[in-house]
Design a protein around this motif. Structure first.
Motif, mmCIF file in Angstrom:
data_model
loop_
_atom_site.group_PDB
_atom_site.id
_atom_site.type_symbol
_atom_site.label_atom_id
_atom_site.label_comp_id
_atom_site.label_asym_id
_atom_site.label_seq_id
_atom_site.Cartn_x
_atom_site.Cartn_y
_atom_site.Cartn_z
ATOM 1 N N GLU A 1 0.883 -1.183 -0.092
ATOM 2 C CA GLU A 1 0.002 0.038 -0.033
ATOM 3 C C GLU A 1 0.901 1.176 -0.077
ATOM 4 O O GLU A 1 1.965 1.415 0.580
ATOM 5 C CB GLU A 1 -0.821 -0.032 1.320
ATOM 6 C CG GLU A 1 -2.111 -1.065 1.125
ATOM 7 C CD GLU A 1 -3.093 -0.823 2.386
ATOM 8 O OE1 GLU A 1 -4.240 -0.200 1.919
ATOM 9 O OE2 GLU A 1 -2.615 -1.133 3.513
ATOM 10 N N GLN A 2 0.468 2.251 -0.740
ATOM 11 C CA GLN A 2 1.075 3.430 -0.871
ATOM 12 C C GLN A 2 1.059 4.164 0.643
ATOM 13 O O GLN A 2 1.952 4.615 1.096
ATOM 14 C CB GLN A 2 0.544 4.659 -1.884
ATOM 15 C CG GLN A 2 1.286 5.665 -1.984
ATOM 16 C CD GLN A 2 0.841 6.501 -3.045
ATOM 17 O OE1 GLN A 2 -0.239 6.256 -3.700
ATOM 18 N NE2 GLN A 2 1.878 7.585 -3.704
ATOM 19 N N TYR A 3 -0.114 4.293 1.114
ATOM 20 C CA TYR A 3 -0.169 5.044 2.474
ATOM 21 C C TYR A 3 -0.881 3.766 3.430
ATOM 22 O O TYR A 3 -1.753 3.337 3.308
ATOM 23 C CB TYR A 3 -1.179 6.069 2.298
ATOM 24 C CG TYR A 3 -0.818 6.887 1.280
ATOM 25 C CD1 TYR A 3 0.394 7.896 1.261
ATOM 26 C CD2 TYR A 3 -1.707 7.422 0.452
ATOM 27 C CE1 TYR A 3 0.602 8.647 0.170
ATOM 28 C CE2 TYR A 3 -1.415 8.062 -0.775
ATOM 29 C CZ TYR A 3 -0.301 8.902 -0.834
ATOM 30 O OH TYR A 3 0.019 9.742 -1.644
ATOM 31 N N ALA B 1 4.264 2.501 2.041
ATOM 32 C CA ALA B 1 5.462 3.137 1.568
ATOM 33 C C ALA B 1 5.732 4.414 1.948
ATOM 34 O O ALA B 1 6.920 4.641 2.136
ATOM 35 C CB ALA B 1 5.153 3.067 -0.125
ATOM 36 N N ASN B 2 4.350 5.367 2.159
ATOM 37 C CA ASN B 2 4.673 6.686 2.967
ATOM 38 C C ASN B 2 4.305 6.841 4.137
ATOM 39 O O ASN B 2 4.101 7.937 4.426
ATOM 40 C CB ASN B 2 3.889 7.511 1.684
ATOM 41 C CG ASN B 2 4.639 7.668 0.366
ATOM 42 O OD1 ASN B 2 6.003 8.038 0.391
ATOM 43 N ND2 ASN B 2 4.082 7.364 -0.764
#
Length: 241
Positions: free
Chosen positions: A196-198, A229-230
């Motif tokens: 997942e990005q966030y 990731a972030n």
């Protein structure tokens, strides 16, 4: 050191003047020093766990002792009312182990860590200090303000009220059910994953800032694992803790 006089200097002049010298551990106790806290503001009621009253604040510092004993946290409200904090969740070396952690600041900086609930107080600028072996520390600032407190747990349900005894299941539900100044307590949760990005994406559009920040806090004795990731991301918001 006592004021600007070191123990060595005091002994020297004591001997020169022929004054009898009595050693007292309290006199030569190292002064407790507060370094920083996780929260700088929050409400003084609403934690709802049957132990504390307001938001749970964690402070870090040195020379505070590895356990509480007779030491205490002192909270001074904006109206001058001085109160011992309503509940101390833990008082220990900041060694990275539960119920505190995960940063091991004891090994690197000899720090201790204290988590406590803010007592009921009027809104406004307040201060936090500790008393250890009769010695008072410096103070840290804290602002008592309005704001919601909600709880999220892996065994919760988004159809519930979001209280300590009826927590939400997801952070998304907590975010969309609260407003500016909210404090969201996470209880033993795994949030997000490596694809997942966030892990947490606050897209409510709430324009939180330093005066009414939105806080994501791990409840004492538990640990939330946040993967993404972030990490934590926000939309139109600068006040995320």
């Amino acid at each position: 050191m006592i004021g600007n006089v070191t123990m060595k200097t005091l002994l020297k002049y004591t001997l020169l003047l022929g004054i009898s010298f009595i050693y007292s551990p309290q006199i030569f106790a190292l002064e407790p020093v507060l370094r920083f806290s996780d929260l700088i503001s929050g409400p003084s009621s609403g934690i709802g766990d049957g132990r504390g009253e307001g938001v749970i604040v964690t402070i870090w510092g040195q020379n505070m002792g590895s356990s509480q004993g007779t030491s205490k946290v002192i909270f001074t409200a904006s109206d001058g009312k001085i109160t011992e904090t309503s509940h101390v969740y833990y008082w220990k070396n900041a060694d990275g182990n539960l119920p505190s952690g995960p940063a091991n600041l004891y090994e690197s900086h000899k720090m201790q860590e204290i988590a406590f609930s803010i007592p009921t107080a009027v809104n406004g600028s307040a201060t936090i200090k500790v008393e250890v072996n009769g010695v008072i520390s410096n103070t840290l600032p804290f602002t008592v303000r309005s704001g919601e407190i909600v709880h999220v747990s892996s065994i919760g349900d988004d159809n519930r009220a979001g209280t300590f005894n009826a927590p939400y299941r997801t952070v998304d539900k907590a975010e969309t059910s609260t407003g500016l100044g909210a404090t969201i307590y996470l209880h033993d949760m795994a949030i997000g994953n490596s694809t997942e990005q966030y892990a947490i994406y606050n897209n409510t559009g709430l324009k939180a800032d330093r005066s009414n920040h939105i806080a994501y806090v791990t409840y004492p004795g538990t640990r939330a694992n946040v993967t993404g990731a972030n990490g934590v991301w926000m939309f139109r918001t600068t006040g995320i803790v």
